[in-house]
Design a protein around this motif. Structure first.
Motif, PDB file in Angstrom:
ATOM      1  N   MET A 198       0.808  -1.215   0.000  1.00 44.12           N
ATOM      2  CA  MET A 198       0.000   0.000   0.000  1.00 44.12           C
ATOM      3  C   MET A 198       0.845   1.270   0.000  1.00 44.12           C
ATOM      4  N   THR A 199       1.964   1.265   0.681  1.00 40.39           N
ATOM      5  CA  THR A 199       2.758   2.488   0.820  1.00 40.39           C
ATOM      6  C   THR A 199       3.756   2.694  -0.309  1.00 40.39           C
ATOM      7  N   LYS A 200       4.196   1.620  -0.966  1.00 40.22           N
ATOM      8  CA  LYS A 200       5.249   1.749  -1.971  1.00 40.22           C
ATOM      9  C   LYS A 200       4.811   1.417  -3.384  1.00 40.22           C
ATOM     10  N   ASN A 201       3.856   0.527  -3.545  1.00 41.55           N
ATOM     11  CA  ASN A 201       3.567   0.003  -4.879  1.00 41.55           C
ATOM     12  C   ASN A 201       2.137   0.266  -5.323  1.00 41.55           C
ATOM     13  N   VAL A 202       1.561   1.384  -4.892  1.00 46.02           N
ATOM     14  CA  VAL A 202       0.207   1.745  -5.278  1.00 46.02           C
ATOM     15  C   VAL A 202       0.215   3.172  -5.782  1.00 46.02           C
ATOM     16  N   ASP A 203      -0.474   3.412  -6.900  1.00 44.71           N
ATOM     17  CA  ASP A 203      -0.599   4.762  -7.442  1.00 44.71           C
ATOM     18  C   ASP A 203      -1.569   5.542  -6.563  1.00 44.71           C
ATOM     19  N   THR A 204      -1.033   6.457  -5.764  1.00 42.51           N
ATOM     20  CA  THR A 204      -1.854   7.204  -4.805  1.00 42.51           C
ATOM     21  C   THR A 204      -2.588   8.376  -5.445  1.00 42.51           C
ATOM     22  N   THR A 205      -2.372   8.645  -6.727  1.00 42.79           N
ATOM     23  CA  THR A 205      -3.048   9.766  -7.375  1.00 42.79           C
ATOM     24  C   THR A 205      -4.512   9.468  -7.663  1.00 42.79           C
ATOM     25  N   VAL A 206      -4.872   8.186  -7.675  1.00 39.53           N
ATOM     26  CA  VAL A 206      -6.248   7.798  -7.974  1.00 39.53           C
ATOM     27  C   VAL A 206      -6.773   6.936  -6.840  1.00 39.53           C
ATOM     28  N   LYS A 207      -7.897   7.331  -6.272  1.00 40.34           N
ATOM     29  CA  LYS A 207      -8.534   6.576  -5.202  1.00 40.34           C
ATOM     30  C   LYS A 207      -9.604   5.682  -5.813  1.00 40.34           C
ATOM     31  N   THR A 208      -9.434   4.383  -5.684  1.00 46.25           N
ATOM     32  CA  THR A 208     -10.374   3.437  -6.275  1.00 46.25           C
ATOM     33  C   THR A 208     -10.858   2.462  -5.211  1.00 46.25           C
ATOM     34  N   PRO A 209     -11.969   1.764  -5.467  1.00 44.27           N
ATOM     35  CA  PRO A 209     -12.411   0.730  -4.525  1.00 44.27           C
ATOM     36  C   PRO A 209     -11.364  -0.355  -4.315  1.00 44.27           C
ATOM     37  N   PHE A 210     -10.550  -0.597  -5.349  1.00 46.44           N
ATOM     38  CA  PHE A 210      -9.484  -1.593  -5.222  1.00 46.44           C
ATOM     39  C   PHE A 210      -8.507  -1.200  -4.118  1.00 46.44           C
ATOM     40  N   MET A 211      -8.162   0.076  -4.053  1.00 43.31           N
ATOM     41  CA  MET A 211      -7.255   0.552  -3.007  1.00 43.31           C
ATOM     42  C   MET A 211      -7.893   0.431  -1.635  1.00 43.31           C
ATOM     43  N   GLN A 212      -9.168   0.738  -1.563  1.00 44.76           N
ATOM     44  CA  GLN A 212      -9.856   0.618  -0.278  1.00 44.76           C
ATOM     45  C   GLN A 212      -9.895  -0.838   0.192  1.00 44.76           C
ATOM     46  N   PRO A 261       3.271   1.822 -11.946  1.00 48.03           N
ATOM     47  CA  PRO A 261       3.400   3.198 -12.438  1.00 48.03           C
ATOM     48  C   PRO A 261       2.700   4.196 -11.527  1.00 48.03           C
ATOM     49  N   GLY A 262       3.387   5.297 -11.241  1.00 44.28           N
ATOM     50  CA  GLY A 262       2.832   6.336 -10.383  1.00 44.28           C
ATOM     51  C   GLY A 262       3.066   6.126  -8.908  1.00 44.28           C
ATOM     52  N   SER A 263       3.722   5.030  -8.525  1.00 45.34           N
ATOM     53  CA  SER A 263       3.959   4.748  -7.107  1.00 45.34           C
ATOM     54  C   SER A 263       5.327   5.266  -6.675  1.00 45.34           C
ATOM     55  N   LYS A 264       5.557   5.269  -5.368  1.00 48.24           N
ATOM     56  CA  LYS A 264       6.855   5.671  -4.832  1.00 48.24           C
ATOM     57  C   LYS A 264       7.947   4.697  -5.271  1.00 48.24           C
ATOM     58  N   ALA A 265       7.577   3.442  -5.400  1.00 45.78           N
ATOM     59  CA  ALA A 265       8.553   2.448  -5.854  1.00 45.78           C
ATOM     60  C   ALA A 265       9.010   2.749  -7.276  1.00 45.78           C
ATOM     61  N   GLN A 266       8.107   3.233  -8.129  1.00 49.97           N
ATOM     62  CA  GLN A 266       8.512   3.582  -9.484  1.00 49.97           C
ATOM     63  C   GLN A 266       9.449   4.789  -9.489  1.00 49.97           C
ATOM     64  N   ALA A 267       9.186   5.760  -8.625  1.00 48.83           N
ATOM     65  CA  ALA A 267      10.074   6.922  -8.538  1.00 48.83           C
ATOM     66  C   ALA A 267      11.488   6.498  -8.155  1.00 48.83           C
ATOM     67  N   ALA A 268      11.607   5.605  -7.167  1.00 55.58           N
ATOM     68  CA  ALA A 268      12.925   5.124  -6.757  1.00 55.58           C
ATOM     69  C   ALA A 268      13.576   4.292  -7.861  1.00 55.58           C
ATOM     70  N   TYR A 269      12.767   3.468  -8.545  1.00 52.08           N
ATOM     71  CA  TYR A 269      13.318   2.628  -9.614  1.00 52.08           C
ATOM     72  C   TYR A 269      13.839   3.477 -10.772  1.00 52.08           C
ATOM     73  N   LEU A 270      13.061   4.474 -11.209  1.00 51.37           N
ATOM     74  CA  LEU A 270      13.486   5.313 -12.327  1.00 51.37           C
ATOM     75  C   LEU A 270      14.688   6.172 -11.960  1.00 51.37           C
ATOM     76  N   GLU A 271      14.801   6.530 -10.698  1.00 46.84           N
ATOM     77  CA  GLU A 271      15.999   7.266 -10.267  1.00 46.84           C
ATOM     78  C   GLU A 271      17.239   6.389 -10.381  1.00 46.84           C
ATOM     79  N   ARG A 272      17.111   5.126  -9.963  1.00 48.50           N
ATOM     80  CA  ARG A 272      18.236   4.196 -10.112  1.00 48.50           C
ATOM     81  C   ARG A 272      18.537   3.943 -11.587  1.00 48.50           C
ATOM     82  N   LEU A 273      17.481   3.795 -12.384  1.00 51.75           N
ATOM     83  CA  LEU A 273      17.673   3.521 -13.804  1.00 51.75           C
ATOM     84  C   LEU A 273      18.325   4.713 -14.508  1.00 51.75           C
ATOM     85  N   THR A 274      17.975   5.925 -14.098  1.00 46.08           N
ATOM     86  CA  THR A 274      18.588   7.115 -14.696  1.00 46.08           C
ATOM     87  C   THR A 274      20.088   7.136 -14.441  1.00 46.08           C
TER      88      THR A 274
END
Length: 432
Positions: A198-212, A261-274
Motif C-alpha cells: 500500500m505504501t510503496k507500490n500503489v498509485d496514490t493519485t487515484v482513489k479506487t475501490p481496489f485501493m480501499q 506506475p505512479g507509485s513511490k517504488a517507481q520513482a525510486a526505480y526510475l531514479e536508479r535507472l537514470t
C-alpha cells in the motif's frame, strides 16, 4: 474446522506423501524423530507449493497491471459521479466487465493455497489424535509425535489443555510461549507485506475501490491470523509463517524490479535507472528495456516520474527509443561536433568577442564611428566633435559620402593644413 478440512481430503494423500519424502531426506541428516527433520519437511512443502504457484503469481501481476492501466478511466468515473456513489460503483463494475479485469485478483495465491493448507491441517490433526492418515503409517505417526520444535510438539496448539500437552511429552507453558511467538510473527509478516504494497507500490493519485479493499485487507488479515492462529497446530504455524515470508520476499523483488506506475517504488526505480543509463550510456537488461519501451509508448500520458526520467535522459544527451533502447540524441551529437571544431589558430573552439566598451564622452557624443578608437596616431584631439557644435557646422551628406570613400586621406589633410571649414568652434564655453 474438521468438517471444512474433510472437504479437502482428496489432497490429503498427496500432501502427506510429499512430507514423507522430504522427511526421508532430512531424517538421514538430523535424525528421523527430530523437530528439524519434520519442521524442514513442512518448510520444503511450502517452497514446493509456492514454486508451482509462480505461473498463478505471474497472472496475478498481469491482472494487477491491467487494473493500473484503467486508473485514468477510473479517475474520470470518480469525477463524473462523485456525488452518486451507487452510480460510481455501477460504472466501475461495468468497466471491469468490459476490460476483463478482476479487482480481487490479488487474492488468487491465497485461494490457491487453501486446499494445501487445510490438507496439512488435517494431517497434523490426525497426528495429534494418534490417527494414521494418508501415507503416514504407525511408525511415522510415532516419529512425528516425538518431534518438537523449540520444545513444542509438532501437533500441539495454543488452546490445548495441560493433559493433551503432557500426552505429547511437553510443557503447557513452553507450548503457549512458542505458539504465541509464532502467531505474532505470522501476523506481523502479513501486515508488513500488505503495508509494503500500500505504501510503496500503489498509485496514490487515484482513489479506487481496489485501493480501499487493499487497505482493509492490510488490517483484516493480520487480525484473522491472530484469532485463528490459536487453534492452529505448531506445524501449521510453521507452514503459514514460511509462506508469509516467501510472499514478502517475492513482493519485495517485484516492487524493486517492476514497480507500479505512479507509485513511490517507481520513482525510486526510475531514479536508479537514470543513474545506470547515464553512466553506461545504454540499457543492458531486458526488463529495463521493457519498462523504457512502455514509458515511450505512453507519450503524453506519462506520469510525473516518467516525465522526469525522459527529461533527465535529454539533459544527459540521450534519447529513449520505441524499442526500449537508449541512444545519444542527434542534437547532442551535433553539439559535440560543433564544439569540437577547431578555430583558425587551432586552439579549440572560437571564442565570442565582446564589443569594446565606450567611454562616457563617447556615449554622450553618440559614439558614431567610434571616433576615440578609430583616430590615427598623432591626430589632434581638437578635431573631435561634440554635441556643442551647431547643426550648420555638420558636414553635408555629399561631404560625408566623400569622407567615407577616403576616410584616411581627408582626415589627414585637414590635420596637416590646420584649416577648418565653416564657423569656428569657440575656444571655451565660458567665452560664448
Amino acid at each position: 474446522m474438521d468438517t471444512i478440512a474433510s472437504l479437502f481430503s482428496f489432497i490429503t494423500t498427496p500432501v502427506s506423501w510429499v512430507i514423507v519424502q522430504f522427511h526421508k531426506v532430512y531424517g538421514a541428516i538430523f535424525g528421523p524423530d527430530t523437530g528439524w527433520a519434520w519442521g524442514l519437511s513442512i518448510v520444503s512443502l511450502v517452497i514446493l507449493i509456492r514454486i508451482c504457484l509462480i505461473p498463478l503469481f505471474v497472472k496475478q501481476i498481469k491482472s494487477t497491471r491491467a487494473m493500473q492501466t484503467l486508473q485514468p478511466e477510473m479517475k474520470k468515473i470518480q469525477e463524473r459521479y462523485k456525488n452518486d456513489k451507487q452510480r460510481q460503483s455501477e460504472e466501475m463494475m461495468k468497466l471491469y466487465k468490459e476490460t476483463g479485469t478482476n479487482p480481487l485478483s490479488s487474492c488468487l495465491p491465497i485461494l490457491a493455497q487453501s486446499p494445501f493448507f487445510f490438507a496439512l491441517y488435517h494431517v497434523l490433526n490426525g497426528i495429534a489424535n494418534n490417527d494414521t492418515i494418508g501415507v503416514i503409517n504407525e511408525s511415522l505417526l510415532a516419529s512425528a509425535q516425538k518431534a518438537h520444535i523449540f520444545g513444542a510438539p509438532l501437533a500441539a496448539k495454543f488452546t490445548d489443555s495441560a493433559a493433551d500437552v503432557s500426552a505429547l511429552d511437553a510443557s503447557l507453558t513452553t507450548v503457549r510461549i512458542v505458539t504465541a511467538v509464532m502467531i505474532v510473527m505470522m501476523s506481523a509478516s502479513q501486515f508488513f507485506t500488505q503495508r509494503q504494497l500500500m505504501t510503496k507500490n500503489v498509485d496514490t493519485t487515484v482513489k479506487t475501490p481496489f485501493m480501499q479493499q487493499q487497505k482493509m485487507l492490510m488490517y483484516v488479515f493480520p487480525v484473522m491470523f491472530a484469532v485463528f492462529g490459536i487453534n492452529f497446530p505448531v506445524g501449521v504455524l510453521v507452514y503459514w509463517l514460511t509462506t508469509n515470508v516467501w510472499t514478502m520476499g517475492q513482493q519485495m523483488y517485484v516492487i524493486h524490479n517492476n514497480p507500479t506506475p505512479g507509485s513511490k517504488a517507481q520513482a525510486a526505480y526510475l531514479e536508479r535507472l537514470t543513474k545506470h543509463v547515464t553512466h553506461h550510456g545504454k540499457v543492458r537488461r531486458r526488463s529495463e528495456k521493457t519498462i523504457v519501451k512502455a514509458i515511450v509508448a505512453k507519450g503524453r500520458d506519462r506520469n510525473e516520474f516518467e516525465r522526469k526520467f525522459i527529461n533527465a535522459l535529454s539533459k544527459a544527451g540521450l534519447a529513449a527509443q520505441a524499442d526500449g533502447a537508449v541512444i545519444k540524441s542527434e542534437s547532442q551529437a551535433a553539439a559535440q561536433a560543433e564544439d569540437g571544431t577547431p578555430t583558425t589558430g587551432g586552439t579549440g573552439t572560437a571564442k565570442r568577442q565582446q564589443p569594446k566598451r565606450q567611454s562616457k564622452s563617447q556615449r554622450q557624443s553618440g559614439g558614431a564611428t567610434g571616433a576615440g578608437a578609430a583616430k590615427p596616431a598623432g591626430e589632434p584631439t581638437s578635431l573631435s566633435k561634440s554635441d556643442d557644435e551647431p547643426e550648420d557646422a555638420k558636414p553635408a551628406p555629399a561631404k560625408k559620402a566623400a569622407q567615407k570613400q577616403q576616410p584616411g586621406a581627408g582626415t589627414r589633410s585637414k590635420a596637416q593644413s590646420g584649416q577648418r571649414k565653416g564657423p569656428q568652434r569657440p575656444k571655451s564655453p565660458s567665452k560664448k
